[in-house]
Enzyme design. Sequence first.
Site, PDB file in Angstrom:
ATOM      1  N   HIS A   1       7.700  -8.167  -3.286  1.00  0.00           N
ATOM      2  CA  HIS A   1       6.410  -8.574  -3.873  1.00  0.00           C
ATOM      3  C   HIS A   1       6.507  -9.961  -4.517  1.00  0.00           C
ATOM      4  O   HIS A   1       6.945 -10.067  -5.672  1.00  0.00           O
ATOM      5  CB  HIS A   1       5.976  -7.545  -4.916  1.00  0.00           C
ATOM      6  CG  HIS A   1       5.580  -6.241  -4.306  1.00  0.00           C
ATOM      7  ND1 HIS A   1       4.340  -6.016  -3.773  1.00  0.00           N
ATOM      8  CD2 HIS A   1       6.287  -5.110  -4.110  1.00  0.00           C
ATOM      9  CE1 HIS A   1       4.276  -4.803  -3.283  1.00  0.00           C
ATOM     10  NE2 HIS A   1       5.451  -4.222  -3.467  1.00  0.00           N
TER      11      HIS A   1
ATOM     12  N   GLU B   1       4.076 -11.621  -5.565  1.00  0.00           N
ATOM     13  CA  GLU B   1       2.958 -11.792  -6.504  1.00  0.00           C
ATOM     14  C   GLU B   1       3.306 -11.407  -7.934  1.00  0.00           C
ATOM     15  O   GLU B   1       2.601 -11.789  -8.861  1.00  0.00           O
ATOM     16  CB  GLU B   1       1.729 -11.004  -6.013  1.00  0.00           C
ATOM     17  CG  GLU B   1       1.846  -9.485  -6.042  1.00  0.00           C
ATOM     18  CD  GLU B   1       2.499  -8.893  -4.797  1.00  0.00           C
ATOM     19  OE1 GLU B   1       3.262  -9.611  -4.130  1.00  0.00           O
ATOM     20  OE2 GLU B   1       2.274  -7.699  -4.508  1.00  0.00           O
TER      21      GLU B   1
ATOM     22  N   GLY C   1       0.838  -1.196   0.000  1.00  0.00           N
ATOM     23  CA  GLY C   1       0.000   0.000   0.000  1.00  0.00           C
ATOM     24  C   GLY C   1       0.869   1.241   0.000  1.00  0.00           C
ATOM     25  O   GLY C   1       2.079   1.150   0.248  1.00  0.00           O
TER      26      GLY C   1
ATOM     27  N   LYS D   1     -10.665 -13.215 -15.033  1.00  0.00           N
ATOM     28  CA  LYS D   1     -10.889 -13.490 -16.461  1.00  0.00           C
ATOM     29  C   LYS D   1     -10.402 -14.878 -16.890  1.00  0.00           C
ATOM     30  O   LYS D   1     -11.108 -15.595 -17.602  1.00  0.00           O
ATOM     31  CB  LYS D   1     -10.174 -12.414 -17.287  1.00  0.00           C
ATOM     32  CG  LYS D   1     -10.603 -12.361 -18.727  1.00  0.00           C
ATOM     33  CD  LYS D   1     -11.885 -11.592 -18.833  1.00  0.00           C
ATOM     34  CE  LYS D   1     -12.339 -11.370 -20.236  1.00  0.00           C
ATOM     35  NZ  LYS D   1     -13.486 -10.448 -20.261  1.00  0.00           N
TER      36      LYS D   1
ATOM     37  N   ASP E   1     -17.449 -12.869 -21.188  1.00  0.00           N
ATOM     38  CA  ASP E   1     -18.174 -12.908 -19.912  1.00  0.00           C
ATOM     39  C   ASP E   1     -19.653 -13.245 -20.101  1.00  0.00           C
ATOM     40  O   ASP E   1     -20.190 -14.121 -19.423  1.00  0.00           O
ATOM     41  CB  ASP E   1     -18.039 -11.561 -19.181  1.00  0.00           C
ATOM     42  CG  ASP E   1     -16.586 -11.169 -18.987  1.00  0.00           C
ATOM     43  OD1 ASP E   1     -15.727 -12.072 -19.078  1.00  0.00           O
ATOM     44  OD2 ASP E   1     -16.303  -9.982 -18.762  1.00  0.00           O
TER      45      ASP E   1
ATOM     46  N   CYS F   1       5.205  -6.404   1.718  1.00  0.00           N
ATOM     47  CA  CYS F   1       5.652  -5.013   1.608  1.00  0.00           C
ATOM     48  C   CYS F   1       5.011  -4.175   2.710  1.00  0.00           C
ATOM     49  O   CYS F   1       5.303  -4.387   3.887  1.00  0.00           O
ATOM     50  CB  CYS F   1       5.365  -4.481   0.205  1.00  0.00           C
ATOM     51  SG  CYS F   1       6.320  -3.000  -0.143  1.00  0.00           S
ATOM     52  N   TYR F   2       4.085  -3.258   2.373  1.00  0.00           N
ATOM     53  CA  TYR F   2       3.447  -2.468   3.436  1.00  0.00           C
ATOM     54  C   TYR F   2       2.809  -3.378   4.480  1.00  0.00           C
ATOM     55  O   TYR F   2       2.873  -3.107   5.688  1.00  0.00           O
ATOM     56  CB  TYR F   2       2.380  -1.546   2.832  1.00  0.00           C
ATOM     57  CG  TYR F   2       1.690  -0.694   3.882  1.00  0.00           C
ATOM     58  CD1 TYR F   2       2.325   0.414   4.411  1.00  0.00           C
ATOM     59  CD2 TYR F   2       0.422  -1.025   4.354  1.00  0.00           C
ATOM     60  CE1 TYR F   2       1.712   1.183   5.395  1.00  0.00           C
ATOM     61  CE2 TYR F   2      -0.199  -0.263   5.336  1.00  0.00           C
ATOM     62  CZ  TYR F   2       0.446   0.838   5.847  1.00  0.00           C
ATOM     63  OH  TYR F   2      -0.159   1.587   6.818  1.00  0.00           O
TER      64      TYR F   2
END
Length: 544
Positions: free
Chosen positions: A170, A172, A56, A371, A228, A83-84
């Site tokens: 990070h 991710e 963040g 998605k 979708d 991180c944050y």
Amino acid sequence: MQNQEKVIVIDFGGQYNQLVARRVRECNVYCEIFSYRTPIDEIKAMDPKGIILTGGPSSCYEDGAATCSPELFKLGIPVLGLCYGAELMDYVLGGNVERTKEREYGHTDIHIDTSSPLLKDVPENTTCWMSHFDYISVPAPGFKAIATTRNCPYAAIANDEEKLYGLQFHPEVLHTPYGTQMIHNFVRGICGCAGDWEMGSFVDKTVGELREKIGDGKVLLALSGGVDSSVAAGLLSRAVGKQLTCVFVDHGLLRKDEGDQVEGVFGENGSFDLNFIRVNAQDRYYKKLAGVTEPERKRKIIGEEFIRVFEEEAKKIGAVDFLAQGTIYPDVVESGLGGESAVIKSHHNVGGLPDFVDFKEIVEPLRYLFKDEVREVGRKLGIPEYLVSRQPFPGPGLGIRIIGEVTGEKVKIVQDADAIYREEVDKAAKEAAIASAANDGIIIDAENPDYKVMRKYYPAWMPDQYFAALTNMRSVGVMGDERTYDYAVALRAVKTVDFMTAESAQIPFDVLQTVMSRIINEVRGVNRVFYDLTSKPPGTIEFE
Ligand code: XMP
């Protein structure tokens, strides 16, 4: 998703937060994003197997910074701070966080303690992706360092007894090569998740839930032919069959043959049990668009006309119990309903339809899916690959890929040019993928490829979105012995992760030349082809 083993992601406003959730789901563990403002009692009631605190923009020691209750760390639920999130956990639990001399950003070498359960199967020396200006200078009581970098003595911290972990970097993002392994270690190892989240069981479960919710009610869905709404139609059809009516408005601004393809899959001769209504509204649209050149005005007309056509059809059908929408999880998060991220765009799946249809409730069967997961569900339902793996296509369709006034003649030109372009790019990418896979000893069947495998071997230039547009420019050319005065087609191809920024894709020159010569030879009314090199920003992906 009720009664589903889950990990929750607490969102502190970082830019990679959706990625965190996606990585967790790649470990076959269901995951949802919640704002850091979510009360602790609500978090407890969700009964998560693990909690991840995201990055963040704040500094945790400043007044008014995004924070969390210290109780969060005493629930007996494993917590991983990123991180944050790591800084905040350390700070709240009595450690110290300070500002670094310089913001650290990018690839960083990291030395890790491979005996930590969080870092299992990660090499001792590897790299990670840093993006921070604060760092953990003193670990909270009970914590120890499990990784270090040149600037961070506590690049990763652990309190194994309490199952609390923090990573300054990070995991991710793909720039941290063993990041997914670390997330896997956390959710599957430390949290003990079974990993039973997969799309086959999602389909069975959702079909059951939809049946229960809908009962013998009537459902109406605006089917655009996009991924979708197509997958939503497939799921609802599986659940309630003919109780579902899909209205497909062909506004004459679709890509070549698209209307027929959608009808082929969902219409009378298709493989889904539902009521399919195709409205051929081309002429109405072209009439409304005649003489209109201003892009926003065109967009507005196309959107309004859609509502009008749909309203007319809805009136014929009469009152329904449910209006179905193809809302997906990023729409929910970006609308600010799920996480903390700023509202990036209000989602425009059906452009304000609810006001115009007589219904009791909205049903959104894809509301919790990313998605890629939606595409996977589509495959499980037997929706053909050309629909499931479609590129993004804007609601106003070719209307914003024709610069200036839209006419039926121009639509035909851009449809034909675009079809040639996509065919040649797809062919070249497929050939490159087959050759590259063969180098790894993997045979891809050219006639009936496994798209999941093929996608891994696509060449680096493979664009994320590519299409032809019709410029409003005519110029002089020569064909045979004759002078021509025809339109110029522009080819667009971009590489992008989030469609907010993009780079022009480097499609090989020989492929572009083939496309150019086929367009000039096969599409009447075109005598020039341009390749658009513009990044976004300053350009947008679409032309209008
Ligand atoms: P731009 O042109 O804004 O495009 O760089 C970013 C992405 O959004 C799509 N796009 C739209 N999608 N309605 C939509 O449903 C629209 O009006 C619209 N305008 C752009 C575009 O195709 C790209 O993927």
